[in-house]
Scaffold this active site. Structure first.
Site, mmCIF file in Angstrom:
data_model
loop_
_atom_site.group_PDB
_atom_site.id
_atom_site.type_symbol
_atom_site.label_atom_id
_atom_site.label_comp_id
_atom_site.label_asym_id
_atom_site.label_seq_id
_atom_site.Cartn_x
_atom_site.Cartn_y
_atom_site.Cartn_z
ATOM 1 N N ASP A 1 10.430 -3.985 -16.377
ATOM 2 C CA ASP A 1 11.778 -3.876 -16.935
ATOM 3 C C ASP A 1 12.320 -5.260 -17.254
ATOM 4 O O ASP A 1 11.966 -6.242 -16.591
ATOM 5 C CB ASP A 1 12.682 -3.172 -15.898
ATOM 6 C CG ASP A 1 13.959 -2.645 -16.528
ATOM 7 O OD1 ASP A 1 13.992 -2.484 -17.776
ATOM 8 O OD2 ASP A 1 14.925 -2.402 -15.785
ATOM 9 N N ASN B 1 13.395 7.424 -22.225
ATOM 10 C CA ASN B 1 13.537 6.339 -23.205
ATOM 11 C C ASN B 1 13.700 6.838 -24.643
ATOM 12 O O ASN B 1 14.061 6.055 -25.533
ATOM 13 C CB ASN B 1 12.364 5.352 -23.104
ATOM 14 C CG ASN B 1 12.423 4.445 -21.890
ATOM 15 O OD1 ASN B 1 11.406 4.054 -21.335
ATOM 16 N ND2 ASN B 1 13.617 4.068 -21.441
HETATM 17 C C1 IPE Z 1 12.392 2.163 -16.738
HETATM 18 O O1 IPE Z 1 13.156 1.233 -17.414
HETATM 19 C C2 IPE Z 1 11.359 2.737 -17.646
HETATM 20 C C3 IPE Z 1 10.304 1.831 -18.030
HETATM 21 C C4 IPE Z 1 10.102 0.623 -17.569
HETATM 22 C C5 IPE Z 1 9.401 2.359 -18.996
HETATM 23 P P1 IPE Z 1 14.549 1.618 -18.083
HETATM 24 O O2 IPE Z 1 15.129 0.353 -18.621
HETATM 25 O O3 IPE Z 1 14.370 2.723 -19.043
HETATM 26 O O4 IPE Z 1 15.358 2.168 -16.827
HETATM 27 P P2 IPE Z 1 16.907 2.361 -16.574
HETATM 28 O O5 IPE Z 1 17.483 3.035 -17.784
HETATM 29 O O6 IPE Z 1 17.475 0.989 -16.393
HETATM 30 O O7 IPE Z 1 16.980 3.178 -15.326
HETATM 31 C C1 IPE Z 2 11.452 -2.393 -20.340
HETATM 32 O O1 IPE Z 2 12.388 -3.259 -20.871
HETATM 33 C C2 IPE Z 2 10.564 -1.774 -21.391
HETATM 34 C C3 IPE Z 2 10.899 -0.378 -21.690
HETATM 35 C C4 IPE Z 2 11.656 0.405 -20.995
HETATM 36 C C5 IPE Z 2 10.304 0.159 -22.903
HETATM 37 P P1 IPE Z 2 13.798 -2.758 -21.361
HETATM 38 O O2 IPE Z 2 13.726 -2.425 -22.812
HETATM 39 O O3 IPE Z 2 14.322 -1.659 -20.507
HETATM 40 O O4 IPE Z 2 14.664 -4.065 -21.155
HETATM 41 P P2 IPE Z 2 16.131 -4.171 -20.587
HETATM 42 O O5 IPE Z 2 16.137 -3.468 -19.249
HETATM 43 O O6 IPE Z 2 17.035 -3.506 -21.576
HETATM 44 O O7 IPE Z 2 16.371 -5.643 -20.465
HETATM 45 MG MG MG Z 3 15.489 -1.560 -18.841
#
Ligand code: IPE
Ligand code: IPE
Ligand code: MG
Length: 240
Positions: A16, A64
């Site tokens: 993340d 997502n």
């Molecule tokens: C968790 O990250 C899912 C993945 C890393 C694929 P998110 O960014 O989607 O999680 P939340 O929304 O902060 O819980």
């Molecule tokens: C994790 O990074 C990757 C996916 C969930 C696809 P994020 O896209 O959630 O990045 P942040 O949490 O918004 O910084």
């Molecule tokens: Mg994230």
């Protein structure tokens, strides 16, 4: 079971922080995802060098899809490019690739690439690398329950024969082994629907480091922290 001081057998990572990493640099979220994908390759290599046997990475959750469609589309294209772009290296490095998650909703082109990677790395044994794409733990459990219900309906299984082992075996196969160490980068301290069954006795490690900055030394730090933990599994002494 792992002895204290040993390398975790199965490490799962909620990667993340790609978006925030890019935003901090005044760049687009896509730039962050690209850097995140490059980092995945490095961490697979580092995990393999350290003797980790299973590495499961959360790349796209069932939730997502709620993101703007341009970001979702970018990610889907990136997954395809990543899979094909890393295949030769995975073959050379002895990495066995698996993709977990519900595939039917993904494009047929991406599904073909997933199958190609799985097929062409099936004989590799150094490390198993599971990538979770369109994965949700609740979805996985519902899917497993449906599979068992079908067996009961067909007369192949009695309801009271359903055990923890049988339910576990109805989950996405490569991930069904228990997780020893769960790492989440990016500062949030939550599970976001990841491997709820498999992490029952995992050691949890949360770090504020954003995924593209999580390098080999950060992985070593996480494993060292794991090695200090006293795993009791409900007993009085480690491993009992
Ligand atoms: C968790 O990250 C899912 C993945 C890393 C694929 P998110 O960014 O989607 O999680 P939340 O929304 O902060 O819980
Ligand atoms: C994790 O990074 C990757 C996916 C969930 C696809 P994020 O896209 O959630 O990045 P942040 O949490 O918004 O910084
Ligand atoms: Mg994230």
């Amino acid at each position: 079971m792992d002895e204290k001081g040993s390398v975790p057998f199965h490490v799962a990572v909620i990667l993340d922080g790609n978006g925030r990493w890019a935003e901090e640099k005044g760049k687009s979220r896509s730039f962050g995802h690209q850097a995140g994908a490059e980092n995945v390759k490095k961490i697979v290599r580092a995990a393999s060098d350290m003797g980790i046997r299973i590495l499961t990475m959360y790349a796209f959750s069932t939730e997502n899809w709620k993101r703007p469609s341009a970001e979702v589309q970018f990610l889907m294209e990136l997954f395809g490019e990543y899979l094909i772009g890393s295949l030769e290296e995975m073959k050379q490095e002895g990495v066995q690739m698996h993709i977990i998650g519900e595939r039917n909703m993904l494009s047929s082109g991406l599904q073909d690439k997933m199958e190609k990677c799985e097929r062409e790395t099936a004989g590799n044994t150094k490390i198993r690398f599971n990538i979770a794409i369109n994965y949700g733990s609740r979805d996985e459990l519902v899917r497993g329950c449906r599979l068992l219900a079908e067996k009961v309906k067909a007369g192949e299984l009695e309801p009271d024969q359903i055990s923890e082992e049988i339910l576990q075996n109805s989950l996405f196969p490569p991930a069904s082994r228990d997780v020893d160490l769960l790492i989440r980068t990016g500062g949030e301290q939550r599970l976001s629907n990841f491997m709820l069954w498999q992490i029952s006795y995992a050691e949890l490690y949360f770090t504020p480091v954003l995924w593209p900055d999580f390098d080999r030394s950060e992985l070593i730090r996480a494993v060292q922290e794991f090695q200090k933990r006293d795993r009791r599994f409900g007993g009085l002494q480690e491993g009992i």
